[in-house]
Design a protein around this motif. Structure first.
Motif, PDB file in Angstrom:
ATOM      1  N   GLY A  41      33.159 -12.016  14.210  1.00  0.00           N
ATOM      2  CA  GLY A  41      33.010 -11.592  15.599  1.00  0.00           C
ATOM      3  C   GLY A  41      32.467 -12.701  16.476  1.00  0.00           C
ATOM      4  N   PHE A  42      32.669 -12.555  17.792  1.00  0.00           N
ATOM      5  CA  PHE A  42      32.254 -13.583  18.740  1.00  0.00           C
ATOM      6  C   PHE A  42      31.439 -12.995  19.883  1.00  0.00           C
ATOM      7  CE2 PHE A  42      35.686 -15.576  16.527  1.00  0.00           C
ATOM      8  CZ  PHE A  42      35.339 -16.919  16.483  1.00  0.00           C
ATOM      9  N   ILE A  43      30.266 -13.579  20.106  1.00  0.00           N
ATOM     10  CA  ILE A  43      29.464 -13.284  21.295  1.00  0.00           C
ATOM     11  C   ILE A  43      30.167 -13.877  22.508  1.00  0.00           C
ATOM     12  CG2 ILE A  43      27.317 -13.906  22.475  1.00  0.00           C
ATOM     13  CD1 ILE A  43      25.947 -13.868  19.734  1.00  0.00           C
ATOM     14  N   GLY A  70      30.478 -16.245  15.704  1.00  0.00           N
ATOM     15  CA  GLY A  70      30.679 -17.353  16.632  1.00  0.00           C
ATOM     16  C   GLY A  70      30.409 -16.965  18.067  1.00  0.00           C
ATOM     17  N   VAL A  71      30.735 -17.905  18.969  1.00  0.00           N
ATOM     18  CA  VAL A  71      30.563 -17.699  20.407  1.00  0.00           C
ATOM     19  C   VAL A  71      31.883 -18.002  21.103  1.00  0.00           C
ATOM     20  CG1 VAL A  71      29.390 -18.501  22.498  1.00  0.00           C
ATOM     21  CG2 VAL A  71      28.091 -18.228  20.366  1.00  0.00           C
ATOM     22  N   ASN A  72      32.244 -17.156  22.078  1.00  0.00           N
ATOM     23  CA  ASN A  72      33.452 -17.355  22.870  1.00  0.00           C
ATOM     24  C   ASN A  72      33.117 -18.059  24.185  1.00  0.00           C
ATOM     25  OD1 ASN A  72      34.853 -16.060  25.440  1.00  0.00           O
ATOM     26  ND2 ASN A  72      36.411 -16.217  23.867  1.00  0.00           N
ATOM     27  N   LEU A  73      33.898 -19.076  24.516  1.00  0.00           N
ATOM     28  CA  LEU A  73      33.830 -19.764  25.807  1.00  0.00           C
ATOM     29  C   LEU A  73      35.194 -19.632  26.480  1.00  0.00           C
ATOM     30  CD1 LEU A  73      32.078 -23.244  25.321  1.00  0.00           C
ATOM     31  CD2 LEU A  73      31.243 -21.320  26.654  1.00  0.00           C
ATOM     32  N   THR A  74      35.293 -18.838  27.516  1.00  0.00           N
ATOM     33  CA  THR A  74      36.541 -18.716  28.258  1.00  0.00           C
ATOM     34  C   THR A  74      36.478 -19.636  29.464  1.00  0.00           C
ATOM     35  OG1 THR A  74      36.907 -16.457  27.495  1.00  0.00           O
ATOM     36  CG2 THR A  74      38.075 -17.135  29.471  1.00  0.00           C
ATOM     37  N   VAL A  99      33.411 -21.665  17.372  1.00  0.00           N
ATOM     38  CA  VAL A  99      33.583 -21.357  18.786  1.00  0.00           C
ATOM     39  C   VAL A  99      35.029 -20.957  19.033  1.00  0.00           C
ATOM     40  CG1 VAL A  99      33.691 -22.386  21.101  1.00  0.00           C
ATOM     41  CG2 VAL A  99      31.701 -22.786  19.653  1.00  0.00           C
ATOM     42  N   GLU A 100      35.205 -19.906  19.828  1.00  0.00           N
ATOM     43  CA  GLU A 100      36.527 -19.513  20.288  1.00  0.00           C
ATOM     44  C   GLU A 100      36.634 -19.871  21.763  1.00  0.00           C
ATOM     45  OE1 GLU A 100      39.013 -15.407  20.081  1.00  0.00           O
ATOM     46  OE2 GLU A 100      37.321 -15.408  21.469  1.00  0.00           O
ATOM     47  N   THR A 101      37.660 -20.653  22.119  1.00  0.00           N
ATOM     48  CA  THR A 101      37.891 -20.995  23.519  1.00  0.00           C
ATOM     49  C   THR A 101      39.177 -20.333  23.995  1.00  0.00           C
ATOM     50  OG1 THR A 101      39.024 -23.060  22.925  1.00  0.00           O
ATOM     51  CG2 THR A 101      36.665 -23.188  23.390  1.00  0.00           C
ATOM     52  N   ALA A 102      39.252 -20.115  25.303  1.00  0.00           N
ATOM     53  CA  ALA A 102      40.441 -19.530  25.921  1.00  0.00           C
ATOM     54  C   ALA A 102      40.541 -20.068  27.332  1.00  0.00           C
ATOM     55  CB  ALA A 102      40.339 -18.005  25.925  1.00  0.00           C
ATOM     56  N   GLY A 103      41.677 -19.808  27.998  1.00  0.00           N
ATOM     57  CA  GLY A 103      41.878 -20.358  29.328  1.00  0.00           C
ATOM     58  C   GLY A 103      42.446 -21.758  29.218  1.00  0.00           C
ATOM     59  N   ARG A 104      41.879 -22.691  29.956  1.00  0.00           N
ATOM     60  CA  ARG A 104      42.380 -24.068  29.905  1.00  0.00           C
ATOM     61  C   ARG A 104      41.989 -24.736  28.586  1.00  0.00           C
ATOM     62  NH1 ARG A 104      38.377 -27.692  30.369  1.00  0.00           N
ATOM     63  NH2 ARG A 104      36.464 -27.153  31.490  1.00  0.00           N
ATOM     64  N   ALA A 105      42.631 -25.853  28.302  1.00  0.00           N
ATOM     65  CA  ALA A 105      42.337 -26.594  27.078  1.00  0.00           C
ATOM     66  C   ALA A 105      40.878 -27.058  27.072  1.00  0.00           C
ATOM     67  CB  ALA A 105      43.258 -27.798  26.961  1.00  0.00           C
ATOM     68  N   PRO A 106      40.205 -26.948  25.909  1.00  0.00           N
ATOM     69  CA  PRO A 106      38.777 -27.301  25.833  1.00  0.00           C
ATOM     70  C   PRO A 106      38.544 -28.790  25.604  1.00  0.00           C
ATOM     71  CG  PRO A 106      39.513 -26.472  23.717  1.00  0.00           C
ATOM     72  CD  PRO A 106      40.716 -26.402  24.635  1.00  0.00           C
ATOM     73  N   ILE A 121      38.436 -22.511  17.583  1.00  0.00           N
ATOM     74  CA  ILE A 121      39.643 -21.693  17.647  1.00  0.00           C
ATOM     75  C   ILE A 121      40.048 -21.628  19.115  1.00  0.00           C
ATOM     76  CG2 ILE A 121      40.625 -19.389  17.266  1.00  0.00           C
ATOM     77  CD1 ILE A 121      38.310 -18.886  15.266  1.00  0.00           C
ATOM     78  N   HIS A 122      41.283 -22.011  19.428  1.00  0.00           N
ATOM     79  CA  HIS A 122      41.726 -21.919  20.832  1.00  0.00           C
ATOM     80  C   HIS A 122      42.802 -20.852  20.963  1.00  0.00           C
ATOM     81  CE1 HIS A 122      42.149 -23.048  24.955  1.00  0.00           C
ATOM     82  NE2 HIS A 122      43.425 -23.356  24.823  1.00  0.00           N
ATOM     83  N   LYS A 123      42.616 -19.971  21.938  1.00  0.00           N
ATOM     84  CA  LYS A 123      43.557 -18.876  22.170  1.00  0.00           C
ATOM     85  C   LYS A 123      44.645 -19.338  23.127  1.00  0.00           C
ATOM     86  CE  LYS A 123      42.053 -14.674  22.074  1.00  0.00           C
ATOM     87  NZ  LYS A 123      41.406 -13.387  22.388  1.00  0.00           N
TER      88      LYS A 123
END
Length: 330
Positions: A41-43, A70-74, A99-106, A121-123
């Motif tokens: 799971g991700f905070i 993990g932690v999500n950064l959108t 870390v899970e990222t989403a939106g623009r490239a991290p 992890i990138h969505k």
């Protein structure tokens, strides 16, 4: 049987089931319950107003579980500056390794994460964006099919095509996202080449999720047809629950000259979080949900849910292996 994949091995989790970050949902108690159930799971970092608040939320989760999370950064444009650099510092200093990222490239965050042993992890919502993300150095791609809640992109490609196309195009583990809700989803995704599945809507309808019970019951009551796509004319498509507000937004946006200003009062996130998730008025604002709600029929604990998902996945895999064997000439 035990289902082991590159995702379970990479992150040290018991199952290939993931609950990605969700606004208004991804708080420590639910994330810890998901972790204790053997999933990942991700905070949601955006819930915190500062690095210090995020550090406290991470510690709150650690107090409830000793399992990986993990932690999500959108990463999205915002009228008000979002302290992404501070979030990143808090994640690293707190010892978070996923870390899970989403939106623009991290891209700007990857060097620090890499230097501190953090897997990213990138969505993505398309093959081309997945390929680009891997070239930038992400460790895992989470590919969102058109069925997903939230932002499905603008290509309208369902997961049954998008998933294997992505698996063919990249050499990192791929997580299947969008339409995933049960053990059959896990089995199907694995057969199509995924190493894990991401479930958002399914974890909303659990005992530990801190949204109003009316919303959980509405998810159970709804079918796969009870979502709408808003903001299509703005090329910022969102899949949300079908209700009085989303129907009004879609009606207004049938006029292509309308802008975000014409619906801003209807689509405001604070309205959905306050009226819907908080007060339980399922017609009180926009709220995000996926087509997978058509597969959701109960509100179990996270432990019950993950156990049932994996039991069904194992059963489906074994049953179909026997079916294939019986059809194969000796």
């Amino acid at each position: 049987m035990m289902i082991r994949t590159r995702i379970t091995e990479m992150f040290g989790v018991e199952t290939p089931v993931v609950m990605g970050g969700m606004t208004g949902v991804g708080y420590a108690p639910l994330v810890a319950a998901v972790a204790n159930a053997g999933a990942l799971g991700f905070i949601t970092a955006h819930h915190s107003q500062s690095a210090e608040e995020l550090e406290k939320e991470i510690q709150r989760c650690r107090d409830l579980t000793d399992k990986p999370f993990g932690v999500n950064l959108t990463l999205l444009p915002s009228l008000n500056p979002i302290p992404y650099d501070e979030y990143r510092r808090a994640i690293i200093e707190s010892g978070i390794k996923i870390v899970e990222t989403a939106g623009r490239a991290p891209t700007d965050h990857l060097p620090d994460f890499k230097a501190n042993g953090v897997k990213v992890i990138h969505k993505c919502t398309s093959v081309r964006h997945s390929v680009s993300a891997v070239k930038h150095g992400v460790d895992v791609v989470s590919i969102d099919g058109f069925e997903c809640a939230g932002h499905p992109g603008e290509d309208d490609v369902g997961l049954i095509v998008l998933l294997p196309a992505t698996v063919d195009a990249v050499d990192v583990p791929v997580i299947a996202s969008g339409g995933m809700a049960d053990g059959r989803s896990v089995a199907a995704a694995l057969m199509l080449g995924a190493d894990g599945v991401n479930m958002g809507t399914r974890f909303m309808a659990t005992k530990e999720c801190a949204i109003h019970e009316n919303v959980k019951r509405k998810i159970v009551e709804n079918t796969e047809r009870d979502t709408l796509l808003t903001n299509r004319t703005l090329r910022n498509t969102s899949r949300v629950a079908r209700n009085a507000v989303s129907e009004e937004v879609v009606r207004i946006q049938q006029d292509p000259t309308k802008t975000i200003d014409d619906v801003r009062h209807l689509v405001a996130g604070v309205r959905g979080r306050t009226n819907v998730m908080g007060a339980g008025d399922t017609d009180g604002g926009i709220w995000t949900v996926g087509q997978s709600q058509g597969l959701i029929h109960d509100i179990p604990s996270c432990a019950e849910l993950v156990k049932n998902i994996m039991r069904q996945a194992e059963s489906v895999i074994e049953k179909n292996a026997r079916k294939v064997a019986s059809l194969t000439p000796a």
